[in-house]
Design a protein around this motif. Structure first.
Motif, PDB file in Angstrom:
ATOM      1  N   GLN A   1       0.826  -1.203   0.000  1.00 56.06           N
ATOM      2  CA  GLN A   1       0.000   0.000   0.000  1.00 56.06           C
ATOM      3  C   GLN A   1       0.866   1.261   0.000  1.00 56.06           C
ATOM      4  N   VAL A   2       0.474   2.231  -0.821  1.00 56.72           N
ATOM      5  CA  VAL A   2       1.200   3.498  -0.907  1.00 56.72           C
ATOM      6  C   VAL A   2       0.515   4.562  -0.054  1.00 56.72           C
ATOM      7  N   LYS A   3      -0.827   4.561  -0.070  1.00 57.05           N
ATOM      8  CA  LYS A   3      -1.616   5.554   0.657  1.00 57.05           C
ATOM      9  C   LYS A   3      -1.319   5.467   2.159  1.00 57.05           C
ATOM     10  N   SER A   4      -1.272   6.612   2.834  1.00 60.32           N
ATOM     11  CA  SER A   4      -0.876   6.615   4.245  1.00 60.32           C
ATOM     12  C   SER A   4      -1.975   6.121   5.181  1.00 60.32           C
ATOM     13  N   ASN A   5      -3.247   6.283   4.773  1.00 61.15           N
ATOM     14  CA  ASN A   5      -4.326   5.823   5.655  1.00 61.15           C
ATOM     15  C   ASN A   5      -4.938   4.527   5.117  1.00 61.15           C
ATOM     16  N   CYS A   6      -5.690   3.853   5.969  1.00 61.24           N
ATOM     17  CA  CYS A   6      -6.402   2.642   5.532  1.00 61.24           C
ATOM     18  C   CYS A   6      -7.793   2.641   6.157  1.00 61.24           C
ATOM     19  N   TYR A   7      -8.608   3.565   5.699  1.00 67.33           N
ATOM     20  CA  TYR A   7      -9.972   3.687   6.195  1.00 67.33           C
ATOM     21  C   TYR A   7     -10.887   2.716   5.456  1.00 67.33           C
ATOM     22  N   ALA A   8     -11.841   2.146   6.194  1.00 67.15           N
ATOM     23  CA  ALA A   8     -12.834   1.264   5.594  1.00 67.15           C
ATOM     24  C   ALA A   8     -14.080   2.075   5.255  1.00 67.15           C
ATOM     25  N   GLN A   9     -14.777   1.653   4.200  1.00 68.39           N
ATOM     26  CA  GLN A   9     -16.023   2.307   3.836  1.00 68.39           C
ATOM     27  C   GLN A   9     -17.124   1.867   4.806  1.00 68.39           C
ATOM     28  N   THR A  10     -18.193   2.643   4.872  1.00 67.01           N
ATOM     29  CA  THR A  10     -19.268   2.366   5.823  1.00 67.01           C
ATOM     30  C   THR A  10     -19.903   1.006   5.580  1.00 67.01           C
ATOM     31  N   ALA A  11     -20.085   0.618   4.328  1.00 68.18           N
ATOM     32  CA  ALA A  11     -20.668  -0.690   4.015  1.00 68.18           C
ATOM     33  C   ALA A  11     -19.739  -1.812   4.479  1.00 68.18           C
TER      34      ALA A  11
END
Length: 137
Positions: free
Chosen positions: A81-91
């Motif tokens: 992963q390159v992106k600094s965050n790893c947020y999950a979607q609401t679904a």
């Protein structure tokens, strides 16, 4: 703590609450009354840039004890992963929470309280939840 009961320092972050049911001479007969993680362990798990998912469920064991189980989960970064965050979607969060409650209900409702405590100590329920939710996030 569980480390004091088992003489195992790896389990120092788990606090076990026992309730004295009966006193026989110099011996006390205790019953399981709760288990939780210490505050410093929970604080060490919580990180920025991840999604925190919590779930709870009330389950009746086969010996008619009602147990309220809580579960906490975090998203983790992929290796590439390159992106600094790893947020999950609401679904995704809803699916993970549903899976968590289903597994906790399934694991706790088919055993007695004694076997449930034996499952909770090595975190076998948590490992099952992690394995099942691998495909969602």
């Amino acid at each position: 703590s569980l480390a004091d009961l088992n003489n195992d320092e790896d389990q120092a972050s788990k606090k076990v609450r026992l309730c004295i049911e009966e006193v026989q001479g110099r011996h006390c007969l205790t019953d399981f009354h709760g288990m939780e993680l210490t505050r410093d362990k929970i604080c060490s798990l919580i990180r920025k840039w991840t999604t925190l998912i919590e779930a709870h469920v009330d389950v009746k064991t086969t010996d008619n004890y009602v147990v309220r189980m809580f579960c906490i989960a975090f998203t983790k970064r992929r290796t590439d992963q390159v992106k600094s965050n790893c947020y999950a979607q609401t679904a995704q969060i809803r699916k993970i929470r549903k899976k968590m409650t289903d597994i906790m209900t399934q694991e706790a409702s088919k055993v007695q309280l004694r076997e449930l405590v034996k499952k909770l100590i090595p975190e076998s329920v948590g490992k099952e939840i992690e394995k099942q939710c691998q495909g969602i996030f």
